[in-house]
Structure formats: C-alpha cells, structure tokens
Design a protein around this motif. Structure first.
Motif, PDB file in Angstrom:
ATOM      1  N   ILE A  12     -39.462 -27.173  11.195  1.00  0.00           N
ATOM      2  CA  ILE A  12     -38.300 -28.007  10.883  1.00  0.00           C
ATOM      3  C   ILE A  12     -37.738 -27.621   9.522  1.00  0.00           C
ATOM      4  O   ILE A  12     -36.528 -27.422   9.369  1.00  0.00           O
ATOM      5  N   LEU A  16     -34.004 -26.125   8.777  1.00  0.00           N
ATOM      6  CA  LEU A  16     -33.083 -26.779   7.849  1.00  0.00           C
ATOM      7  C   LEU A  16     -32.689 -25.846   6.710  1.00  0.00           C
ATOM      8  O   LEU A  16     -31.519 -25.797   6.323  1.00  0.00           O
ATOM      9  N   LEU A  70     -28.923 -25.856  19.308  1.00  0.00           N
ATOM     10  CA  LEU A  70     -30.163 -26.608  19.452  1.00  0.00           C
ATOM     11  C   LEU A  70     -30.338 -26.970  20.915  1.00  0.00           C
ATOM     12  O   LEU A  70     -29.373 -27.366  21.584  1.00  0.00           O
ATOM     13  N   ALA A  94     -27.635 -33.405   7.466  1.00  0.00           N
ATOM     14  CA  ALA A  94     -28.228 -33.963   8.679  1.00  0.00           C
ATOM     15  C   ALA A  94     -29.717 -34.210   8.466  1.00  0.00           C
ATOM     16  O   ALA A  94     -30.332 -33.683   7.545  1.00  0.00           O
ATOM     17  N   LYS A  95     -30.266 -35.018   9.340  1.00  0.00           N
ATOM     18  CA  LYS A  95     -31.702 -35.273   9.324  1.00  0.00           C
ATOM     19  C   LYS A  95     -32.303 -34.625  10.561  1.00  0.00           C
ATOM     20  O   LYS A  95     -31.757 -34.731  11.661  1.00  0.00           O
ATOM     21  N   LEU A  96     -33.419 -33.939  10.391  1.00  0.00           N
ATOM     22  CA  LEU A  96     -34.195 -33.385  11.491  1.00  0.00           C
ATOM     23  C   LEU A  96     -35.644 -33.661  11.169  1.00  0.00           C
ATOM     24  O   LEU A  96     -36.164 -33.181  10.153  1.00  0.00           O
ATOM     25  N   TYR A 103     -38.822 -35.407  18.424  1.00  0.00           N
ATOM     26  CA  TYR A 103     -37.935 -34.743  17.474  1.00  0.00           C
ATOM     27  C   TYR A 103     -36.639 -35.551  17.417  1.00  0.00           C
ATOM     28  O   TYR A 103     -36.090 -35.925  18.460  1.00  0.00           O
ATOM     29  N   TYR A 104     -36.187 -35.817  16.211  1.00  0.00           N
ATOM     30  CA  TYR A 104     -34.940 -36.541  15.997  1.00  0.00           C
ATOM     31  C   TYR A 104     -33.990 -35.671  15.194  1.00  0.00           C
ATOM     32  O   TYR A 104     -34.391 -35.078  14.188  1.00  0.00           O
ATOM     33  N   TRP A 105     -32.734 -35.635  15.622  1.00  0.00           N
ATOM     34  CA  TRP A 105     -31.663 -35.056  14.830  1.00  0.00           C
ATOM     35  C   TRP A 105     -30.600 -36.134  14.669  1.00  0.00           C
ATOM     36  O   TRP A 105     -30.268 -36.838  15.629  1.00  0.00           O
ATOM     37  N   ASP A 107     -26.762 -37.018  12.314  1.00  0.00           N
ATOM     38  CA  ASP A 107     -25.709 -36.413  11.499  1.00  0.00           C
ATOM     39  C   ASP A 107     -25.615 -36.980  10.087  1.00  0.00           C
ATOM     40  O   ASP A 107     -24.627 -36.768   9.396  1.00  0.00           O
ATOM     41  N   TRP A 123     -26.884 -39.220  17.024  1.00  0.00           N
ATOM     42  CA  TRP A 123     -28.277 -38.829  16.923  1.00  0.00           C
ATOM     43  C   TRP A 123     -28.852 -38.602  18.315  1.00  0.00           C
ATOM     44  O   TRP A 123     -28.286 -39.032  19.317  1.00  0.00           O
ATOM     45  N   TRP A 131     -34.291 -23.700  19.038  1.00  0.00           N
ATOM     46  CA  TRP A 131     -33.007 -23.328  18.445  1.00  0.00           C
ATOM     47  C   TRP A 131     -32.832 -21.827  18.502  1.00  0.00           C
ATOM     48  O   TRP A 131     -33.790 -21.086  18.705  1.00  0.00           O
TER      49      TRP A 131
END
Length: 150
Positions: A12, A16, A70, A94-96, A103-105, A107, A123, A131
């Motif tokens: 991750i 990023l 992704l 963004a958050k990943l 797994y969370y993504w 904005d 999200w 990816w």
C-alpha cells in the motif's frame, strides 16, 4: 500491463508513493461486473461468493505513472459521489488502507471506515486489490466502453 497484487501495508505504501498519494488526480472512469448472468435459455447463473469486481482508472498531472488502474475484487461496499456543478473534481489526497480484512480506498485522506457518511466521499471496500500502470490511457477517450448517442 501486468497486475501487481497488493498484499500488505508495505505494498500500500509503495503504491501511494508511486502515485503521489493520488495528489492532483481524478477518477476518469470505472467498470463494475459480477458473476451473475442469464444464459440463452433464460436460466440464471450466479456465484455464492463475493463476486462483485470494480476496475477504476485514475489519471493525474504527474508522470511515472500518469495513470493507474485499480482492480477491487470481492467488493463489499461501493459508494461514488459525482462531482457537483461548478465543483472541482480533483482528488488532492486519497486514503488507501487495509482494515479488518478489507482494502479501502477513499477520495479523502481524512476518511475513516468507521466514521463515514454516505453523502460526502467516494469510497470502496473489497477483499482483494491489484493495480497496474495505465499511463498509455491518458486523455478524454473512454477505455471501458464506447458511449454511443443512442
């Protein structure tokens, strides 16, 4: 364009770093599918597993890479908020994360899985994440499908 599996927090962090934390990026397009279908005899086929998958194409204003894709496999939740009229759709950060087996993504870097509200951020959460570099997919052209006038 080979898929790279995200397996842990180091992956991750690498993703990023490679994509600049999604700074100055946009969600260009997405494609969602399931394993459910109706065949030619009108019989329904379906999976009893988490069978929803989503591919998302992001483009950004930097190179190496300038676009990534992704692939979320086994999607558990999916919430997209379209940009409003006269609103800038740029993603600034963004958050990943990997949290409680998913797994969370999102904005927004400040977004948290336990404290989300449905109207404020886009999200997605899923059991698996991959990816790949999609830098050859820059520009306005749609990559997941052609939009016809009718």
């Amino acid at each position: 364009m080979a898929w790279l599996e995200v397996k842990d927090n180091k992956d991750i962090e690498n993703l990023l770093n490679k994509f600049g934390g999604f700074h100055d990026s946009c969600l260009k397009e997405l494609y969602m599918w399931t394993e459910s279908y109706v065949d030619e005899n009108l019989s329904m086929g379906m999976s009893l597993e988490l069978d929803t998958n989503v591919r998302i194409l992001f483009q950004r204003q930097f190179r190496d890479p300038s676009a990534i894709e992704l692939l979320f496999e086994g999607v558990t939740q999916f919430h997209i908020v379209p940009s409003q009229i006269n609103y800038d759709p740029i993603i600034f950060d963004a958050k990943l994360i990997f949290h409680k087996g998913l797994y969370y993504w999102a904005d927004n870097y400040d977004w948290e899985p336990e404290n989300y509200t449905l109207g404020s951020n886009s999200w997605i959460s899923a059991k698996g994440l991959k990816w790949r570099d999609a830098s050859s997919w820059m520009g306005k052209q749609n990559r997941y499908g052609v939009i016809n006038g009718g």
